[in-house]
Design a protein around this motif. Structure first.
Motif, PDB file in Angstrom:
ATOM      1  N   GLU A 107       0.830  -1.303   0.105  1.00 45.92           N
ATOM      2  CA  GLU A 107       0.065  -0.023   0.075  1.00 45.92           C
ATOM      3  C   GLU A 107       0.850   1.181  -0.021  1.00 45.92           C
ATOM      4  O   GLU A 107       0.558   2.272  -0.928  1.00 45.92           O
ATOM      5  CB  GLU A 107      -0.936   0.092   1.226  1.00 45.92           C
ATOM      6  N   SER A 108       1.983   1.265   0.982  1.00 43.90           N
ATOM      7  CA  SER A 108       2.850   2.512   0.870  1.00 43.90           C
ATOM      8  C   SER A 108       4.056   2.098   1.603  1.00 43.90           C
ATOM      9  O   SER A 108       4.220   1.035   2.113  1.00 43.90           O
ATOM     10  CB  SER A 108       2.108   3.482   1.535  1.00 43.90           C
ATOM     11  N   VAL A 109       5.177   2.876   1.249  1.00 48.00           N
ATOM     12  CA  VAL A 109       6.403   2.775   1.745  1.00 48.00           C
ATOM     13  C   VAL A 109       6.667   4.375   2.211  1.00 48.00           C
ATOM     14  O   VAL A 109       6.934   5.133   1.271  1.00 48.00           O
ATOM     15  CB  VAL A 109       7.601   2.305   0.750  1.00 48.00           C
ATOM     16  N   GLU A 110       7.062   4.415   3.325  1.00 50.19           N
ATOM     17  CA  GLU A 110       7.394   5.856   4.102  1.00 50.19           C
ATOM     18  C   GLU A 110       8.808   5.939   4.762  1.00 50.19           C
ATOM     19  O   GLU A 110       9.078   4.869   5.240  1.00 50.19           O
ATOM     20  CB  GLU A 110       6.239   6.159   5.287  1.00 50.19           C
ATOM     21  N   GLN A 126       9.367  10.951   2.825  1.00 44.56           N
ATOM     22  CA  GLN A 126       8.835  10.661   1.424  1.00 44.56           C
ATOM     23  C   GLN A 126       7.744   9.450   1.637  1.00 44.56           C
ATOM     24  O   GLN A 126       8.122   8.642   2.534  1.00 44.56           O
ATOM     25  CB  GLN A 126       9.917  10.330   0.646  1.00 44.56           C
ATOM     26  N   GLN A 127       6.713   9.630   0.740  1.00 49.01           N
ATOM     27  CA  GLN A 127       5.748   8.566   1.020  1.00 49.01           C
ATOM     28  C   GLN A 127       5.694   8.075  -0.610  1.00 49.01           C
ATOM     29  O   GLN A 127       5.029   8.657  -1.246  1.00 49.01           O
ATOM     30  CB  GLN A 127       4.490   8.979   1.445  1.00 49.01           C
ATOM     31  N   LEU A 128       5.726   6.692  -0.758  1.00 46.80           N
ATOM     32  CA  LEU A 128       5.474   6.255  -1.883  1.00 46.80           C
ATOM     33  C   LEU A 128       4.356   5.144  -2.000  1.00 46.80           C
ATOM     34  O   LEU A 128       4.247   4.342  -1.280  1.00 46.80           O
ATOM     35  CB  LEU A 128       6.959   5.153  -2.237  1.00 46.80           C
ATOM     36  N   ASN A 129       3.257   5.470  -2.930  1.00 47.32           N
ATOM     37  CA  ASN A 129       2.121   4.895  -2.865  1.00 47.32           C
ATOM     38  C   ASN A 129       1.877   3.735  -3.835  1.00 47.32           C
ATOM     39  O   ASN A 129       2.565   4.091  -4.977  1.00 47.32           O
ATOM     40  CB  ASN A 129       0.831   5.683  -3.103  1.00 47.32           C
ATOM     41  N   GLY A 130       1.337   2.627  -3.728  1.00 47.13           N
ATOM     42  CA  GLY A 130       1.027   1.613  -4.553  1.00 47.13           C
ATOM     43  C   GLY A 130       2.118   0.697  -4.788  1.00 47.13           C
ATOM     44  O   GLY A 130       3.384   0.760  -4.453  1.00 47.13           O
ATOM     45  N   LYS A 131       1.801  -0.239  -5.843  1.00 48.56           N
ATOM     46  CA  LYS A 131       2.884  -1.072  -6.107  1.00 48.56           C
ATOM     47  C   LYS A 131       3.947  -0.721  -7.031  1.00 48.56           C
ATOM     48  O   LYS A 131       5.203  -0.892  -7.018  1.00 48.56           O
ATOM     49  CB  LYS A 131       2.045  -2.443  -6.976  1.00 48.56           C
ATOM     50  N   PRO A 132       3.650   0.485  -7.796  1.00 47.23           N
ATOM     51  CA  PRO A 132       4.647   1.282  -8.510  1.00 47.23           C
ATOM     52  C   PRO A 132       5.455   2.031  -7.886  1.00 47.23           C
ATOM     53  O   PRO A 132       6.691   2.806  -8.441  1.00 47.23           O
ATOM     54  CB  PRO A 132       3.768   2.097  -9.841  1.00 47.23           C
ATOM     55  N   LEU A 133       4.868   2.300  -6.641  1.00 49.45           N
ATOM     56  CA  LEU A 133       5.490   3.208  -5.779  1.00 49.45           C
ATOM     57  C   LEU A 133       5.754   4.679  -5.988  1.00 49.45           C
ATOM     58  O   LEU A 133       7.039   5.028  -6.216  1.00 49.45           O
ATOM     59  CB  LEU A 133       7.237   2.558  -5.270  1.00 49.45           C
ATOM     60  N   ASP A 134       4.598   5.165  -6.434  1.00 45.15           N
ATOM     61  CA  ASP A 134       4.732   6.703  -6.964  1.00 45.15           C
ATOM     62  C   ASP A 134       5.012   7.363  -5.672  1.00 45.15           C
ATOM     63  O   ASP A 134       4.083   7.330  -4.802  1.00 45.15           O
ATOM     64  CB  ASP A 134       3.550   6.872  -7.699  1.00 45.15           C
ATOM     65  N   LEU A 135       5.766   8.581  -5.957  1.00 49.79           N
ATOM     66  CA  LEU A 135       6.091   9.568  -4.912  1.00 49.79           C
ATOM     67  C   LEU A 135       4.609  10.364  -4.815  1.00 49.79           C
ATOM     68  O   LEU A 135       4.042  10.927  -5.684  1.00 49.79           O
ATOM     69  CB  LEU A 135       6.970  10.421  -5.278  1.00 49.79           C
ATOM     70  N   LYS A 136       4.181  10.449  -3.615  1.00 50.44           N
ATOM     71  CA  LYS A 136       2.954  11.084  -3.110  1.00 50.44           C
ATOM     72  C   LYS A 136       3.710  12.810  -2.919  1.00 50.44           C
ATOM     73  O   LYS A 136       4.376  13.240  -2.232  1.00 50.44           O
ATOM     74  CB  LYS A 136       2.524  10.987  -1.951  1.00 50.44           C
ATOM     75  N   THR A 137       3.221  13.765  -3.726  1.00 51.75           N
ATOM     76  CA  THR A 137       3.400  15.056  -3.913  1.00 51.75           C
ATOM     77  C   THR A 137       2.703  15.877  -2.793  1.00 51.75           C
ATOM     78  O   THR A 137       3.264  16.774  -2.532  1.00 51.75           O
ATOM     79  CB  THR A 137       3.370  15.489  -5.290  1.00 51.75           C
ATOM     80  N   ASP A 138       1.512  15.326  -2.349  1.00 51.42           N
ATOM     81  CA  ASP A 138       0.712  16.289  -1.363  1.00 51.42           C
ATOM     82  C   ASP A 138       1.528  16.089   0.121  1.00 51.42           C
ATOM     83  O   ASP A 138       1.787  15.201   0.671  1.00 51.42           O
ATOM     84  CB  ASP A 138      -0.650  15.548  -1.221  1.00 51.42           C
ATOM     85  N   THR A 139       1.812  17.426   0.470  1.00 52.60           N
ATOM     86  CA  THR A 139       2.672  17.454   1.780  1.00 52.60           C
ATOM     87  C   THR A 139       1.718  17.457   2.981  1.00 52.60           C
ATOM     88  O   THR A 139       2.302  17.551   4.094  1.00 52.60           O
ATOM     89  CB  THR A 139       3.629  18.313   1.446  1.00 52.60           C
ATOM     90  N   SER A 140       0.299  17.686   2.831  1.00 55.24           N
ATOM     91  CA  SER A 140      -0.383  17.795   4.082  1.00 55.24           C
ATOM     92  C   SER A 140      -0.228  16.389   4.907  1.00 55.24           C
ATOM     93  O   SER A 140      -0.303  15.420   4.326  1.00 55.24           O
ATOM     94  CB  SER A 140      -1.854  18.056   3.750  1.00 55.24           C
ATOM     95  N   GLY A 141      -0.289  16.743   6.064  1.00 58.16           N
ATOM     96  CA  GLY A 141      -0.223  15.497   7.067  1.00 58.16           C
ATOM     97  C   GLY A 141       1.278  14.820   7.352  1.00 58.16           C
ATOM     98  O   GLY A 141       1.387  13.777   7.952  1.00 58.16           O
TER      99      GLY A 141
END
Length: 158
Positions: A107-110, A126-141
């Motif tokens: 689900e994610s790699v933080e 950094q938070q990487l989401n999903g199987k392709p490990l896409d970088l989450k650009t939203d910095t809230s939270g």
């Protein structure tokens, strides 16, 4: 006597028809982390693991030697060169054990990396989401996630 043989044959056929021919994997390849230059678990040790039943996820927190030492000692002060990596998987039913749950898709790699310069410590999250490990650009939270990850207590091992 013919009735007994007929009954035995009928029972044998019924039992043979009840078999489940579903192929079951011996290894959980679905939970494998994809190779990526965005994170590296090499040399990291398990700090703790936990399950969130409401979200249906399982997580493992990894850290380098400095992060593991800080977690064991209960240091509340963040030092430089610490690396924390929290990997979270969705859960699925275990085909080998009735009622058990095992990790499924990532689900994610933080990743939290700290660097010190003088008396200041910089935290990179950094938070990487999903199987392709896409970088989450939203910095809230991010501040809450950093506090949550750094607040995890290590597992007690004998």
């Amino acid at each position: 006597m013919k009735t007994v043989y007929s009954l035995i044959i009928a029972c044998t056929l019924m039992l043979a028809a009840c078999s489940d021919n579903k192929q079951v994997e011996l290894y959980n390849t679905k939970a494998a982390l994809p190779a990526s230059a965005k994170y590296n678990l090499g040399g990291l040790k398990v700090i703790t693991s936990f399950v969130n039943k409401t979200k249906g996820t399982a997580s493992t927190l990894y850290g380098n030697d400095l992060a593991l030492k800080a977690a064991i000692e209960g240091n509340k002060i963040i030092a430089g060169n610490e690396i924390f990596t929290l990997v979270t998987w969705k859960q699925q039913d275990d085909d080998h054990w009735f009622g058990a749950k095992i990790p499924s898709d990532v689900e994610s790699v933080e990743v939290i990396k700290t660097a010190s310069s003088g008396n200041n410590v910089a935290i990179n999250y950094q938070q990487l989401n999903g199987k392709p490990l896409d970088l989450k650009t939203d910095t809230s939270g991010q501040a809450e996630r950093i506090k949550y990850i750094l607040g995890q207590k290590p597992s007690v091992l004998p």
